[in-house]
Design an enzyme around this catalytic site. Structure first.
Site, mmCIF file in Angstrom:
data_model
loop_
_atom_site.group_PDB
_atom_site.id
_atom_site.type_symbol
_atom_site.label_atom_id
_atom_site.label_comp_id
_atom_site.label_asym_id
_atom_site.label_seq_id
_atom_site.Cartn_x
_atom_site.Cartn_y
_atom_site.Cartn_z
ATOM 1 N N GLU A 38 26.681 30.276 -46.942
ATOM 2 C CA GLU A 38 26.410 31.712 -46.463
ATOM 3 C C GLU A 38 24.687 31.599 -46.578
ATOM 4 O O GLU A 38 24.125 31.095 -47.212
ATOM 5 C CB GLU A 38 26.753 32.735 -47.549
ATOM 6 C CG GLU A 38 28.246 33.114 -47.602
ATOM 7 C CD GLU A 38 28.735 34.150 -48.298
ATOM 8 O OE1 GLU A 38 27.789 34.847 -49.264
ATOM 9 O OE2 GLU A 38 29.807 34.627 -48.270
ATOM 10 N N HIS A 129 17.773 34.241 -19.036
ATOM 11 C CA HIS A 129 18.710 33.666 -17.548
ATOM 12 C C HIS A 129 18.807 34.637 -16.712
ATOM 13 O O HIS A 129 19.155 34.578 -15.367
ATOM 14 C CB HIS A 129 19.820 33.018 -18.435
ATOM 15 C CG HIS A 129 20.621 32.254 -17.337
ATOM 16 N ND1 HIS A 129 20.208 31.235 -16.605
ATOM 17 C CD2 HIS A 129 21.700 32.481 -16.715
ATOM 18 C CE1 HIS A 129 20.984 30.651 -15.838
ATOM 19 N NE2 HIS A 129 22.195 31.560 -15.693
ATOM 20 N N ASP A 170 19.298 25.374 -6.874
ATOM 21 C CA ASP A 170 20.286 26.368 -6.643
ATOM 22 C C ASP A 170 19.702 27.423 -5.990
ATOM 23 O O ASP A 170 18.633 27.886 -6.013
ATOM 24 C CB ASP A 170 21.271 26.493 -7.732
ATOM 25 C CG ASP A 170 20.798 27.198 -8.570
ATOM 26 O OD1 ASP A 170 19.841 28.080 -8.578
ATOM 27 O OD2 ASP A 170 20.938 26.879 -9.938
ATOM 28 N N LYS A 193 24.119 24.019 -3.851
ATOM 29 C CA LYS A 193 24.866 23.363 -4.993
ATOM 30 C C LYS A 193 26.283 23.951 -5.257
ATOM 31 O O LYS A 193 26.464 25.139 -4.809
ATOM 32 C CB LYS A 193 24.227 23.394 -6.485
ATOM 33 C CG LYS A 193 24.863 23.048 -7.591
ATOM 34 C CD LYS A 193 24.267 23.489 -8.761
ATOM 35 C CE LYS A 193 24.253 25.041 -9.170
ATOM 36 N NZ LYS A 193 23.625 25.460 -10.508
ATOM 37 N N ASP A 223 19.934 22.245 -19.371
ATOM 38 C CA ASP A 223 20.949 22.378 -20.663
ATOM 39 C C ASP A 223 21.402 20.723 -20.503
ATOM 40 O O ASP A 223 20.785 19.831 -21.267
ATOM 41 C CB ASP A 223 22.010 23.310 -20.491
ATOM 42 C CG ASP A 223 22.974 23.332 -21.553
ATOM 43 O OD1 ASP A 223 22.898 22.554 -22.543
ATOM 44 O OD2 ASP A 223 24.043 24.091 -21.487
ATOM 45 N N GLY A 226 22.878 18.082 -15.655
ATOM 46 C CA GLY A 226 23.705 17.568 -14.721
ATOM 47 C C GLY A 226 23.226 18.159 -13.199
ATOM 48 O O GLY A 226 22.960 17.248 -12.270
#
Length: 316
Positions: A38, A129, A170, A193, A223, A226
């Site tokens: 905790e 984002h 993208d 993409k 992230d 890819g």
């Protein structure tokens, strides 16, 4: 300056950088765990009647960092702080901002509710984002941009002009890429993409001319890398001379670093909104600090001045 800065354990180096820019010290607080896991928070100095800023990104481990943030707010509120502002350089769960398929949560909205309920009066973040997340809150939200720091880096390194082209990986990032293209006086291209699954993408073809150009791929976060590495390969296959990339948030999870290392990318520039340990850095990854941007925003909020000038560089 009559403010207090506190930080959890998510990004202490950035918090110290902000404090240094402001010419103040970090507040004295214990943020640790009990033996059962905790979270334990204890504020070791008086905050009564003070304006307090809590600096804490909510990257991995997201749940622990989020709980630290909220528990600190509760402790400060009970200690009679005048105002409490959450400074969240990287806002986790921001990609879960809508129901993209049946029976899934809008987790970004839930996180907004939790942050607000925990006692914060204001939120400051960077490069959300999804911009609409600001509307998930019923308290003021300042969404800052990292573009002044990143654009300055490219200009100082003479990475601009007709020999360069800014590329969005993208279609969704086209607006962001257009801002960088204008500031760096370059042309613009987009990689088409198709995403087959979460954290999986297939770069198809480049819309725009990258032949014989030095490519700068611009995104808000990296992230698993890819999308980025496939976009870089697509640019090189279309005749680009070289490819580098930049993003505000260097999340770099899973195979990201390995993918970047083995890719055609010459360099990847990220900021310190997410703390990068030694295991997430190599010769290809370069980090810039956004401490100065946050310090200016905090100073202007404290002095009841407008922070709109911090948005002059646009949505970078």
């Amino acid at each position: 300056m009559d403010i207090l800065l506190f930080t959890g354990n998510a990004n202490r180096s950035l918090a110290q950088g902000i404090a240094t820019e402001l010419g103040v010290r970090l507040g004295d607080a214990v943020v640790s765990t009990f033996s059962d896991g905790e979270i334990r928070v204890k504020i070791n100095e008086s905050v009564r009647g003070r304006d307090v800023f809590v600096i804490q990104s909510t990257n991995y481990p997201q749940d622990k960092n989020l709980m630290e943030l909220m528990i600190m707010a509760d402790a400060l509120k009970r200690a009679s702080a005048s105002t409490i502002t959450a400074v969240i350089p990287y806002f986790g769960y921001a990609r879960q901002d809508r129901t993209s398929e049946p029976r899934v949560p809008i987790t970004a909205k839930l996180v907004a509710n939790l942050i607000e309920t925990s006692g914060f009066d204001r939120v400051m973040t960077m490069n959300l984002h999804a911009g609409q997340i600001q509307g998930f809150f019923d308290i003021p939200v300042d969404n800052l941009y990292s573009s002044p720091v990143i654009v300055k880096y490219f200009i100082e390194n003479k990475m601009m002009g007709d020999d360069y082209v800014v590329v969005s990986p993208d279609a969704g990032g086209a607006v962001r890429a257009r801002v960088y293209a204008k500031l760096l006086e370059t042309s613009l291209a987009i990689v088409d993409k198709r995403r087959s699954a979460p954290n999986a993408a297939e770069a198809m073809h480049v819309v725009g001319d990258v032949k014989d150009k030095h490519v700068i791929i611009v995104d808000d976060m990296i992230d698993t890398a890819g999308t980025l590495t496939q976009a870089a390969q697509a640019c090189l296959s279309n005749g680009a001379k070289s490819v580098c990339a930049t993003a505000t948030h260097g999340v770099l999870s899973g195979p990201a670093l390995e993918r970047i290392t083995n890719s055609v990318l010459d360099k990847v520039i990220v900021t310190d909104t997410v703390e990068l340990g030694q295991e997430k850095t190599n010769s290809k990854v370069e980090k810039l600090s956004v401490a100065g941007i946050f310090a200016k925003a905090i100073s202007r909020i404290q002095n009841k001045e407008s922070i709109s000038s911090l948005f002059e560089m646009g949505r970078g």
